[in-house]
Design a protein around this motif. Structure first.
Motif, PDB file in Angstrom:
ATOM      1  N   GLU A 126     121.457  42.371   9.852  1.00 22.36           N
ATOM      2  CA  GLU A 126     120.017  42.631  10.043  1.00 22.36           C
ATOM      3  C   GLU A 126     119.357  42.943   8.691  1.00 22.36           C
ATOM      4  O   GLU A 126     118.316  42.383   8.356  1.00 22.36           O
ATOM      5  CB  GLU A 126     119.883  43.787  11.049  1.00 22.36           C
ATOM      6  CG  GLU A 126     118.533  43.912  11.721  1.00 22.36           C
ATOM      7  CD  GLU A 126     117.598  44.798  10.921  1.00 22.36           C
ATOM      8  OE1 GLU A 126     116.420  44.396  10.765  1.00 22.36           O
ATOM      9  OE2 GLU A 126     118.046  45.869  10.438  1.00 22.36           O
ATOM     10  N   VAL A 127     120.008  43.794   7.899  1.00 19.53           N
ATOM     11  CA  VAL A 127     119.435  44.171   6.593  1.00 19.53           C
ATOM     12  C   VAL A 127     119.362  42.948   5.670  1.00 19.53           C
ATOM     13  O   VAL A 127     118.338  42.693   5.027  1.00 19.53           O
ATOM     14  CB  VAL A 127     120.283  45.294   5.935  1.00 19.53           C
ATOM     15  CG1 VAL A 127     119.890  45.502   4.478  1.00 19.53           C
ATOM     16  CG2 VAL A 127     120.163  46.583   6.731  1.00 19.53           C
ATOM     17  N   LEU A 128     120.451  42.186   5.608  1.00 19.27           N
ATOM     18  CA  LEU A 128     120.457  41.014   4.724  1.00 19.27           C
ATOM     19  C   LEU A 128     119.407  40.003   5.183  1.00 19.27           C
ATOM     20  O   LEU A 128     118.607  39.508   4.382  1.00 19.27           O
ATOM     21  CB  LEU A 128     121.843  40.369   4.694  1.00 19.27           C
ATOM     22  CG  LEU A 128     122.960  41.172   4.010  1.00 19.27           C
ATOM     23  CD1 LEU A 128     124.309  40.488   4.203  1.00 19.27           C
ATOM     24  CD2 LEU A 128     122.694  41.348   2.506  1.00 19.27           C
ATOM     25  N   HIS A 129     119.386  39.717   6.459  1.00 17.80           N
ATOM     26  CA  HIS A 129     118.467  38.684   6.962  1.00 17.80           C
ATOM     27  C   HIS A 129     117.000  39.100   6.797  1.00 17.80           C
ATOM     28  O   HIS A 129     116.147  38.264   6.508  1.00 17.80           O
ATOM     29  CB  HIS A 129     118.796  38.343   8.418  1.00 17.80           C
ATOM     30  CG  HIS A 129     120.084  37.562   8.539  1.00 17.80           C
ATOM     31  ND1 HIS A 129     120.780  37.423   9.713  1.00 17.80           N
ATOM     32  CD2 HIS A 129     120.802  36.880   7.608  1.00 17.80           C
ATOM     33  CE1 HIS A 129     121.865  36.683   9.494  1.00 17.80           C
ATOM     34  NE2 HIS A 129     121.903  36.363   8.222  1.00 17.80           N
ATOM     35  N   ARG A 130     116.720  40.388   6.951  1.00 15.81           N
ATOM     36  CA  ARG A 130     115.351  40.873   6.722  1.00 15.81           C
ATOM     37  C   ARG A 130     114.901  40.566   5.291  1.00 15.81           C
ATOM     38  O   ARG A 130     113.725  40.391   5.009  1.00 15.81           O
ATOM     39  CB  ARG A 130     115.324  42.387   6.979  1.00 15.81           C
ATOM     40  CG  ARG A 130     113.937  42.880   7.229  1.00 15.81           C
ATOM     41  CD  ARG A 130     113.796  44.371   7.506  1.00 15.81           C
ATOM     42  NE  ARG A 130     114.938  45.103   7.988  1.00 15.81           N
ATOM     43  CZ  ARG A 130     115.503  46.118   7.311  1.00 15.81           C
ATOM     44  NH1 ARG A 130     115.067  46.470   6.117  1.00 15.81           N
ATOM     45  NH2 ARG A 130     116.514  46.772   7.830  1.00 15.81           N
ATOM     46  N   ASN A 131     115.893  40.481   4.383  1.00 16.65           N
ATOM     47  CA  ASN A 131     115.578  40.182   2.989  1.00 16.65           C
ATOM     48  C   ASN A 131     115.817  38.711   2.633  1.00 16.65           C
ATOM     49  O   ASN A 131     115.833  38.347   1.460  1.00 16.65           O
ATOM     50  CB  ASN A 131     116.408  41.079   2.075  1.00 16.65           C
ATOM     51  CG  ASN A 131     115.922  42.515   2.112  1.00 16.65           C
ATOM     52  OD1 ASN A 131     114.920  42.842   1.481  1.00 16.65           O
ATOM     53  ND2 ASN A 131     116.588  43.356   2.893  1.00 16.65           N
ATOM     54  N   GLY A 132     116.071  37.909   3.645  1.00 15.66           N
ATOM     55  CA  GLY A 132     116.277  36.474   3.413  1.00 15.66           C
ATOM     56  C   GLY A 132     117.612  36.149   2.757  1.00 15.66           C
ATOM     57  O   GLY A 132     117.756  35.108   2.112  1.00 15.66           O
ATOM     58  N   ILE A 133     118.597  37.059   2.888  1.00 11.64           N
ATOM     59  CA  ILE A 133     119.914  36.855   2.242  1.00 11.64           C
ATOM     60  C   ILE A 133     120.936  36.465   3.311  1.00 11.64           C
ATOM     61  O   ILE A 133     121.083  37.174   4.313  1.00 11.64           O
ATOM     62  CB  ILE A 133     120.374  38.154   1.532  1.00 11.64           C
ATOM     63  CG1 ILE A 133     119.339  38.593   0.492  1.00 11.64           C
ATOM     64  CG2 ILE A 133     121.758  37.975   0.890  1.00 11.64           C
ATOM     65  CD1 ILE A 133     119.541  40.017  -0.016  1.00 11.64           C
TER      66      ILE A 133
END
Ligand code: P61
Length: 459
Positions: free
Chosen positions: A203-210
């Motif tokens: 969730e954290v990575l995807h929120r940052n487009g990673i």
């Protein structure tokens, strides 16, 4: 009385092993420069160097090898592996590779630029070396419990999610082309990562487009720990848990030499078709055509079948149970261990085992040498030799938090009587620990030094 687990198989083929005398072993290890990687396997009685590529294959896997289709392009075993990967991992694209580090190399060479960062719970040494050889930075952010051998926590492999968020803010998401999670966390003691933690990291990575890539080589052992330890997951099958684990990721690197129960192989899987196109170009240059990727058709079939066998819950109960049994026997004998015991290995805590040897005198290496000399048991050092770093500014050595000797248990290979022998030999070494001295390095190469370094005993 600790009871060993009952094996869910019977033995059809045996391989004799030879015991040497202690005098022979003293001379063998001295000639090898006190590096166990340099000792011939024939001079080892119980080989716990690694659980990688050392599994016993099943009759179903061996029979699959007989239907290996060795066509250069489009062999039937590629499609059989594709079906296993789709059903277990859910990734639509994959390329076979000759082993895990080739998958890492191709992924990183395609995605990273010098100066980039790749956060993870803990990078394994091949992962770190592949990232660093491209001029990028491999950053570990396991939870603090994961760095303390004595703290009991069900998921010591978890990523510190708050640190991950802070890290993304600090270096900027544009410098982080991907994040990783290693399941189970090999360098941190074979400790599992919870499903909830993987979900949060995603969730954290995807929120940052990673994108998130999972280092998946022990995915089945991790799924079993989730089933046993994560309350909300108790009633689910290991397959359902594996499906959900990978649903949070954009791809994975896989060394099939672990939980696919084969002797060689790996793959790199992903969701993004554009990335797959770029990966195929590199694969053709370095590994082979995308339907064999450095392996024979027969190897692909053995992996396709092994991926399912590793998820079998009777097998997993025995597998994790056998490693746990060895850990419990050692603990009963008073040996300092990393706890809880991991999925594929028991890790001896060399700092507490040999407290009189300072870290710069390589206590974990000294302990590995003693175990060989005392009982012809080969283990691997996961401490200063493998993981010490040079401070880029001052040039000073940065010592790793964990100074361990790993006893990795090959899958379906050793019996529970072997486990008893290992425990009793270790107890003998422990009784004589005050006589054990330190070592120094007399030769080392620039990368992955533990494979070829040579040592000398300190007086
Ligand atoms: C092992 F001493 N592991 O644990 P490859 N990721 C992870 C691994 O555990 C891993 C790879 C990627 C080994 C073999 C080994 O310095 C060493 O198929 C979590 O071996 O290329 C491998 O997979 C790489 C032992 C590797 C070592 C390097 O024993």
């Amino acid at each position: 009385m600790i009871r060993p687990p009952i094996e869910p198989f019977r033995i059809k083929v045996v391989e004799p092993v030879r015991m040497t005398t202690e005098d022979e072993r003293r001379s063998i290890i001295a000639k090898a420069g006190y590096n166990l990687f340099r000792v011939r396997a024939e001079d080892i009685y119980i080989d716990l160097l690694t659980d990688s590529g050392t599994s016993a294959m099943s009759d179903r896997q061996w029979s699959g090898m007989m239907i290996g289709d060795e066509s250069y392009a489009g062999c039937r075993n590629f499609y059989s592996l594709e079906e296993s990967i789709r059903k277990i991992y859910g990734f639509p694209y994959f390329v076979p590779t000759h082993q895990g580090r080739a998958a890492e190399h191709i992924l990183f060479a395609t995605m990273l630029k010098p100066g980039d960062y790749v956060p993870s719970n803990m990078h394994f040494d091949t992962t770190r070396a592949n990232i660093e050889s491209l001029g990028a930075h491999a950053v570990d952010m396991v939870i603090p419990e994961g760095l303390d051998p004595q703290t009991i926590h069900p998921f010591k492999g978890n990523v510190d999610v708050a640190r991950l968020e802070a890290f993304i803010r600090e270096v900027g998401k544009d410098r982080i082309p991907l994040g990783m999670v290693t399941i189970t966390n090999n360098n941190g003691g074979g400790q599992p990562v919870s499903l909830e933690n993987i979900r949060q990291v995603s969730e954290v990575l995807h929120r940052n487009g990673i994108p998130l890539f999972i280092d998946a080589c022990r995915y089945a052992e991790n799924a079993y720990f989730i089933q046993q330890r994560e309350e909300s997951q108790a009633g689910r099958t290991t397959l359902e848990i594996a499906n959900e684990t990978f649903s949070y990721a954009d791809g994975c690197t896989m060394s099939a030499k672990k939980d696919a129960l084969v002797n060689i192989g790996g793959f790199l899987a992903m969701r993004d078709p554009a990335l797959y196109e770029r990966i195929c170009q590199r694969l053709i240059l370095w590994e082979g055509f995308p339907t064999y990727g450095g392996l024979a058709g027969r190897d692909l079939e053995a992996i396709a079948r092994g991926l399912w066998e590793a998820l079998d819950e009777n097998y997993l109960a025995y597998r994790i149970g056998q490693v746990g049994y060895l850990g419990a026997r050692l603990k009963e004998l008073g040996i300092p261990l990393l706890e809880p015991v991991g999925g594929h290995a028991v890790y001896l805590d060399a700092k507490r085992f040999l407290p009189h040897i300072p870290q710069e005198h390589l206590p974990a290496q000294a302990l590995a040498v003693e175990l060989y000399t005392a009982g012809s048991i080969r283990t691997v050092e996961i401490g200063t030799v493998m993981n010490a770093r040079q401070d880029p500014q001052t040039g000073e050595t940065i010592y790793p938090a964990l100074e361990l000797v790993r006893m990795a248990i090959p899958r379906r290979v050793y019996t529970n009587t072997h486990m008893d022998y290992i425990a009793e030999t270790t107890a003998r070494v422990y009784e004589q620990r005050e006589k054990t001295g330190g070592y120094k390095i007399v030769y080392e190469p620039p990368f992955l030094r533990h494979f070829t370094a040579r040592f000398a005993a300190l007086d």
